[in-house]
Design a protein around this motif. Structure first.
Motif, PDB file in Angstrom:
ATOM      1  N   LYS A 286      89.046  91.543  43.360  1.00 17.83           N
ATOM      2  CA  LYS A 286      88.367  90.245  43.418  1.00 17.83           C
ATOM      3  C   LYS A 286      89.212  89.161  42.758  1.00 17.83           C
ATOM      4  O   LYS A 286      89.365  88.055  43.287  1.00 17.83           O
TER       5      LYS A 286
ATOM      6  N   ALA B 174      84.246  98.812  44.086  1.00 13.98           N
ATOM      7  CA  ALA B 174      83.296  99.331  45.070  1.00 13.98           C
ATOM      8  C   ALA B 174      83.337 100.849  45.156  1.00 13.98           C
ATOM      9  O   ALA B 174      84.332 101.496  44.816  1.00 13.98           O
TER      10      ALA B 174
ATOM     11  N   GLU C 219      83.043  93.820  48.957  1.00 16.16           N
ATOM     12  CA  GLU C 219      83.890  93.324  47.869  1.00 16.16           C
ATOM     13  C   GLU C 219      85.065  92.519  48.419  1.00 16.16           C
ATOM     14  O   GLU C 219      85.397  91.438  47.888  1.00 16.16           O
TER      15      GLU C 219
ATOM     16  N   SER D 182      85.544  88.183  48.382  1.00 14.25           N
ATOM     17  CA  SER D 182      86.674  87.703  47.598  1.00 14.25           C
ATOM     18  C   SER D 182      87.569  86.755  48.382  1.00 14.25           C
ATOM     19  O   SER D 182      88.416  86.080  47.797  1.00 14.25           O
TER      20      SER D 182
END
Length: 229
Positions: free
Chosen positions: A5, A186, A195, A199
């Protein structure tokens, strides 16, 4: 090591990207994503073919553009090959002819799209190992191709390797770092796709897919908007 992320949210324009990782629950997964700025780039979709490939295709009838429309992932025996251009088919064909992964990734060139000369990124992976290939233009005055081959093995749960074509601070765009080691929060393919998708810059998202080695037909795919068939 940055989390996935953090690595992506700190990049205002990642372009296209490849990821190989083990999620928190120990699953080995590959991922491919597209972001874009122009209308032509955004008018694309990721979809499966009857042959089981994952392709980047236009959302409406238009002339084929070899830099925008290509096979993004293909199975070659026990190996899955994925990346950001027509070289994916070339590498898969070489593997099918008996070439080892490092040889299959050799001899590739960056894209002929001045002034940035987009790198060609390719991953070959099975359940336990991955080979990353990046064909990049020299950062100096040479027009020659710099070719990076990286073998990744024995990832621990929650670890991954990421390559992106570009990196941007929001004002300037440059080719991405050779590779980044990233942490994965994740567990499982659907959560990894969440995820990854969350991001990416929302205004630039086009499509993303997550798949297990040997399981392209079971890819989880996310699109920025419903695409015409």
């Amino acid at each position: 090591m940055n989390q996935l992320k953090e690595a992506l949210r700190g990049n205002r324009y990642p372009g296209r990207g490849v990821l190989w990782c083990r999620t928190a629950d120990g699953a080995s997964l590959g991922a491919y994503f597209l972001t874009g700025r122009s209308p032509a780039s955004k008018a694309r979709t990721l979809r499966h073919t009857p042959e089981g490939e994952l392709i980047v295709a236009p959302t409406q009838a238009c002339d084929h553009d070899h830099l925008r429309h290509y096979v993004a992932a293909r199975q070659s025996g026990d190996l899955v090959v994925f990346g950001n251009g027509e070289q994916v088919s070339t590498v898969a064909d070489r593997l099918g002819s008996g070439a080892p992964p490092a040889s299959a990734l050799d001899g590739l060139d960056y894209e002929p799209d001045p002034p940035i000369f987009t790198p060609r990124l390719t991953v070959i992976a099975d359940g336990s190992r991955a080979w990353f290939g990046a064909a990049r233009r020299s950062g100096g005055g040479r027009s020659a191709t710099n070719r990076l081959t990286l073998q990744v093995g024995d990832l621990e749960p929650g670890e991954g390797v990421l390559m992106t074509t570009y990196h941007s601070n929001g004002h300037e765009i440059a080719t991405g770092a050779p590779f980044l080691e990233v942490g994965i929060d994740a567990d499982g393919p659907r959560n990894l796709l969440d995820e990854l998708w969350e991001s990416l810059p929302p205004q630039l998202r086009i499509a993303a897919a997550v798949f297990p080695p040997g399981g392209l037909a079971r890819s989880d795919i996310r699109q920025a908007a419903a695409a015409p068939v």
